[in-house]
Design an enzyme around this catalytic site. Sequence first.
Site, short mmCIF file in Angstrom:
data_model
loop_
_atom_site.label_atom_id
_atom_site.label_comp_id
_atom_site.label_asym_id
_atom_site.label_seq_id
_atom_site.Cartn_x
_atom_site.Cartn_y
_atom_site.Cartn_z
N SER A 149 0.84 -1.20 0.00
CA SER A 149 0.00 0.00 0.00
C SER A 149 0.87 1.24 0.00
CB SER A 149 -0.90 0.02 1.24
OG SER A 149 -0.11 0.10 2.41
N GLY A 151 2.29 3.01 -2.18
CA GLY A 151 3.48 3.07 -3.02
C GLY A 151 4.66 2.25 -2.53
N GLU A 257 -9.30 4.46 -9.13
CA GLU A 257 -8.29 5.30 -9.79
C GLU A 257 -8.23 4.99 -11.28
OE1 GLU A 257 -4.50 6.01 -7.62
OE2 GLU A 257 -5.31 4.52 -6.23
N GLU A 269 -6.35 1.29 -10.27
CA GLU A 269 -6.44 0.58 -8.99
C GLU A 269 -7.74 0.94 -8.30
OE1 GLU A 269 -1.94 -0.39 -7.68
OE2 GLU A 269 -2.86 1.28 -6.64
N ASP A 276 -7.05 8.39 0.21
CA ASP A 276 -6.24 9.52 0.70
C ASP A 276 -6.42 10.78 -0.16
OD1 ASP A 276 -4.82 8.44 -1.45
OD2 ASP A 276 -2.99 8.04 -0.30
N THR A 277 -6.54 10.62 -1.47
CA THR A 277 -6.74 11.80 -2.33
C THR A 277 -8.08 12.48 -2.03
OG1 THR A 277 -7.75 10.51 -4.12
CG2 THR A 277 -5.37 10.79 -4.18
N ARG A 355 3.41 11.03 6.18
CA ARG A 355 2.36 12.04 6.05
C ARG A 355 1.84 12.40 7.44
NH1 ARG A 355 -1.15 9.92 1.70
NH2 ARG A 355 -2.26 8.76 3.28
#
Length: 388
Positions: A149, A151, A257, A269, A276-277, A355
């Site tokens: 997850s 990346g 996505e 995906e 998150d976006t 983050r």
Amino acid sequence: MAKFLLLGSGELGKEFTIAAKRIGQTVIAVDSYPNAPAAQLADFAEVINMLDGNALDALVEKYNPDYIVPEIEAIRTERFYEYEKQGYAVIPSAKAANFTMNRKAIRDLASKELGLKTAEYRYATSAESLKKAVAEIGMPCVVKPLMSSSGKGQSTIKTEADIEKAWKYSQEGSRGDVAEVIVEAFVDFNYEITLLTVTQRNGKTLFCPPIGHRQERGDYMESWQPAPMKNNILEEAQRMAEKVTTALTGFGIWGVEFFVADEGVYFSELSPRPHDTGMATLAKTQNFNEFELHLRAILGLPISEITQERIGASAVILASEESENPTFEGLEIVAASPRTDFRIFGKPTSRPFRRMGVVLTHDTLDGNISEVTQKAKKLASEIKVVSK
């Protein structure tokens, strides 16, 4: 009131907990470390390794939740099928959680069963088979662990010399027991979007206005809503999103996505949970943010429509160093800026590129989305995460 077993208690889980507590629900926040963001607000908190199926079973038995809500991928998701047999509601469904946890399952479903357009792809189980897959796909290409997850373990192969490095990196970032990777042809896309899709128990599937985003290291850096795009392209993405979410079954919000290229829309995906976006929706861009929509869909509360109230953007606040007691400098700069807000997630420790918060900006519906996004990005760069 309902009882939610929240598996994963990061920033997305925290916002979901806030939405749930606002309407009187009970939340049990579970994570692998103490004092996770959602655990700070929930009614109960538990610390376990969610890849330990027995520990997961024990929690389900202990709390007897109305809803089991996964917020991350690193969970022994195959246990979910058993929970459903026992009468528990897994969100959106055991099938969705298992298919989306494994890139092989979701990609084969999308491409082979549903006929959605995807990047050309192969699988590899060793450095040697990766070399063969790259030869067939061509360079540049992208390598991702089947189970990971944010990346993690993801890299781009541009030359022969990158293959061995990409394999090693993929194994470091892989989650669970699967060593396999997916190798994807590089799609020459113009932009990418997240289409937040809401499946309802007793209502039609709804779509949020599309969210544009930019990534680095496989993680999103900024997102904005709405992403400017032609209606026919958006409708194609909506058709694809409805097809795949219907096949996976269940109700809740999904982050689907897509790559948008000259030749059309490519499915990329899917996450069966708030994305998150989608934190751009915390800028009050919609009548309900993505966490409120997820909650309402789970509870079976009817959502008659999703309306765009204003334009908005989010930009991440990243840590640059390790700290056991991170603190923030520059918040007053963000606070002084009009049409701006921020969220600090409350993570107890920091590490490079973790983050730690987001800056949120907004404007009226006729405002300039590019300017709003650049403003969020600039203000996020003013905040420094430092050791106290």
